[in-house]
Design an enzyme around this catalytic site. Sequence first.
Site, short mmCIF file in Angstrom:
data_model
loop_
_atom_site.label_atom_id
_atom_site.label_comp_id
_atom_site.label_asym_id
_atom_site.label_seq_id
_atom_site.Cartn_x
_atom_site.Cartn_y
_atom_site.Cartn_z
CG ASP A 142 1.66 -63.99 -26.23
OD1 ASP A 142 2.52 -64.95 -26.22
OD2 ASP A 142 1.30 -63.68 -27.49
NE ARG A 144 2.78 -66.05 -28.95
CZ ARG A 144 2.03 -66.11 -30.01
NH1 ARG A 144 2.18 -66.55 -30.86
NH2 ARG A 144 1.09 -65.18 -29.81
#
Length: 210
Positions: A142, A144
Site C-alpha cells: 500500500d 497511499r
Amino acid sequence: MPMANNLQIRPLRAGRGAQVFSQARLPSRHGELQIVSFIDDAGRTLDDVAIVRGDVRGRAEVPTRLHSECLTGDVFGSYRCDCRDQLELALQRIARGEAGIILYLRQEGRGIGIAQKVRAYHLQERGLDTVEANLHMGFDDDLRDYSVAAAMLRALEVGSVVLHTNNLRKVAGLQQGGVDVVCREPLIAEVREQNRRYLATKRDKSGHLL
C-alpha cells in the site's frame, strides 16, 4: 437543512500544506453538495478534491470519508472490489446529515496507478492475491499517503472528524497530520462472490476491520 452555496473558506497560512483553490455547487442524486479543489504551498493545483455538505468550518465530529480513486469500481462498476459500494454508502450518509465530507484522493490501485493495477489484476487471475500481486511487481502492499488528506481537512477548517473507514492506516495518517479523529465508524459494503477473496485479503493482510 438547506446548504449554503458559499463555504466562505479562508486560505491557510503559508507552510500548512494546502489551500482552497476553488469551489462550486454540485447538485447530485444525493442532494445539494459542494466540490472544492486545492493548491499546494507552491501554488500547484492538486488532483484531489473534497465533496462537502453543509458548512464544516470549525465544526466538530464532521462525518468524513477518505476515498481513494478506483476507476474500475467507481466508474465501471467492477465487482472485483467494494470501492463503488463504499463510495455510495458514504455519499448516502453525508446526504442524510447537516454536514459531511468525502475526500476523493487520486491514489488509484493503492498508489500504483491504473496501468499497474491492470497488471495486478492479471497476476490475481494467475493465483496471487492483491497484496502478493503488488509485492510481485516490486511495490509495497500500500503506497497511499494521507498527508494531503490531512492538509485538505485543515484547509477546510474542520474542528474534528468522525472517520468512516475500516482501515486504521487512514486514522493514523490523519492523526499524524494533525487532524483530530474523534472516532471511527465502520463502512461495510456487500460481499460478493467476485470480491470475497479481495475482502479477506484486506482483513487478513492489510488489517482492515471487516
